[in-house]
Design a protein around this motif. Structure first.
Motif, PDB file in Angstrom:
ATOM      1  N   ASN A 129     -30.419  61.198  66.338  1.00 38.08           N
ATOM      2  CA  ASN A 129     -30.751  62.384  67.127  1.00 38.08           C
ATOM      3  C   ASN A 129     -29.476  63.016  67.677  1.00 38.08           C
ATOM      4  N   LEU A 130     -29.426  64.337  67.673  1.00 33.68           N
ATOM      5  CA  LEU A 130     -28.271  65.038  68.228  1.00 33.68           C
ATOM      6  C   LEU A 130     -28.339  65.052  69.749  1.00 33.68           C
ATOM      7  N   VAL A 131     -27.203  64.757  70.379  1.00 37.58           N
ATOM      8  CA  VAL A 131     -27.079  64.765  71.828  1.00 37.58           C
ATOM      9  C   VAL A 131     -25.917  65.678  72.178  1.00 37.58           C
ATOM     10  N   ASN A 132     -26.115  66.526  73.179  1.00 36.87           N
ATOM     11  CA  ASN A 132     -25.079  67.439  73.644  1.00 36.87           C
ATOM     12  C   ASN A 132     -24.817  67.175  75.121  1.00 36.87           C
ATOM     13  N   PHE A 133     -23.600  66.778  75.445  1.00 34.80           N
ATOM     14  CA  PHE A 133     -23.145  66.721  76.829  1.00 34.80           C
ATOM     15  C   PHE A 133     -22.338  67.997  77.040  1.00 34.80           C
ATOM     16  N   PHE A 134     -22.659  68.757  78.098  1.00 38.61           N
ATOM     17  CA  PHE A 134     -21.941  70.014  78.301  1.00 38.61           C
ATOM     18  C   PHE A 134     -21.607  70.246  79.762  1.00 38.61           C
ATOM     19  N   THR A 135     -20.517  71.008  79.956  1.00 34.82           N
ATOM     20  CA  THR A 135     -20.053  71.418  81.271  1.00 34.82           C
ATOM     21  C   THR A 135     -19.838  72.921  81.243  1.00 34.82           C
ATOM     22  N   ASN A 168     -18.595  66.710  67.065  1.00 34.69           N
ATOM     23  CA  ASN A 168     -17.403  67.483  67.417  1.00 34.69           C
ATOM     24  C   ASN A 168     -16.751  66.864  68.646  1.00 34.69           C
ATOM     25  N   GLU A 169     -15.549  67.292  68.914  1.00 38.85           N
ATOM     26  CA  GLU A 169     -14.875  66.952  70.160  1.00 38.85           C
ATOM     27  C   GLU A 169     -15.250  68.033  71.167  1.00 38.85           C
ATOM     28  N   PRO A 170     -14.940  67.853  72.455  1.00 42.61           N
ATOM     29  CA  PRO A 170     -15.270  68.912  73.414  1.00 42.61           C
ATOM     30  C   PRO A 170     -14.734  70.269  72.947  1.00 42.61           C
ATOM     31  N   THR A 171     -15.635  71.246  72.919  1.00 37.10           N
ATOM     32  CA  THR A 171     -15.351  72.581  72.400  1.00 37.10           C
ATOM     33  C   THR A 171     -15.971  73.609  73.331  1.00 37.10           C
ATOM     34  N   THR A 172     -15.235  74.652  73.670  1.00 43.19           N
ATOM     35  CA  THR A 172     -15.797  75.719  74.494  1.00 43.19           C
ATOM     36  C   THR A 172     -16.584  76.667  73.602  1.00 43.19           C
ATOM     37  N   MET A 173     -17.866  76.809  73.933  1.00 41.54           N
ATOM     38  CA  MET A 173     -18.786  77.610  73.138  1.00 41.54           C
ATOM     39  C   MET A 173     -18.749  79.077  73.610  1.00 41.54           C
ATOM     40  N   PRO A 174     -19.165  80.006  72.757  1.00 42.11           N
ATOM     41  CA  PRO A 174     -19.138  81.425  73.122  1.00 42.11           C
ATOM     42  C   PRO A 174     -19.962  81.766  74.365  1.00 42.11           C
ATOM     43  N   TRP A 175     -20.957  80.954  74.705  1.00 38.66           N
ATOM     44  CA  TRP A 175     -21.805  81.230  75.863  1.00 38.66           C
ATOM     45  C   TRP A 175     -21.273  80.595  77.141  1.00 38.66           C
ATOM     46  N   GLY A 176     -20.080  79.965  77.078  1.00 36.11           N
ATOM     47  CA  GLY A 176     -19.405  79.535  78.292  1.00 36.11           C
ATOM     48  C   GLY A 176     -19.522  78.078  78.666  1.00 36.11           C
ATOM     49  N   ASN A 177     -20.124  77.270  77.820  1.00 33.27           N
ATOM     50  CA  ASN A 177     -20.193  75.833  78.085  1.00 33.27           C
ATOM     51  C   ASN A 177     -19.181  75.102  77.216  1.00 33.27           C
ATOM     52  N   ARG A 178     -18.577  74.084  77.797  1.00 35.34           N
ATOM     53  CA  ARG A 178     -17.734  73.172  77.025  1.00 35.34           C
ATOM     54  C   ARG A 178     -18.657  72.048  76.576  1.00 35.34           C
TER      55      ARG A 178
END
Length: 132
Positions: free
Chosen positions: A114-120, A94-104
């Motif tokens: 392997n799945l990698v998640n970079f989040f802010t 995906n492209e940067p997406t704001t998740m329901p729990w508050g992380n982009r």
């Protein structure tokens, strides 16, 4: 008890270590030709070649066969990093997406799949949770 690291087993350790060095900006510390670690302030990503598996238990791990774990990195600005990663990552989920729990979040696959998640964190609750 203290969680120390997660280890990825790979058939091509040089390729995978090089990939993680490029996307994280962290220089790997090599123990030997079959094992390296990328150490951050709060955890370590260890990468071992398939030759290390028999030392634990023969046949207990297979490279490029993960379908359950997401490797996550807290980053300062996921949107800025996404622009830099476009030339390094081949498989964005995906492209940067704001998740329901508050992380982009930015989800992609490493060369072994392997799945990698970079989040802010972007909401007040998420910022407070990850405030470091």
């Amino acid at each position: 008890m203290d969680f120390v690291s997660i280890r990825i087993i790979t058939g091509d350790i040089n390729r995978l270590v090089g990939f993680y060095e490029k996307i994280t900006g962290v220089q790997a510390a090599w123990g030997n030709e079959d094992f390296a670690e990328l150490r951050t302030a709060h955890g370590t990503l260890a990468i071992g070649s398939t030759r290390t598996v028999p030392l634990f238990a023969p046949g207990s791990a297979r490279p490029a066969d993960n379908h359950t774990v997401i490797i996550e990195f807290l980053v300062t600005d996921v949107d800025v990093l996404y622009e830099k990663l476009k030339n390094l990552v081949e498989d964005f989920v995906n492209e940067p997406t704001t998740m329901p729990w508050g992380n982009r979040a930015l989800l992609f696959r490493d060369p072994d799949g392997n799945l990698v998640n970079f989040f802010t964190p972007v909401t007040p609750d998420a910022i407070e949770k990850f405030g470091r």
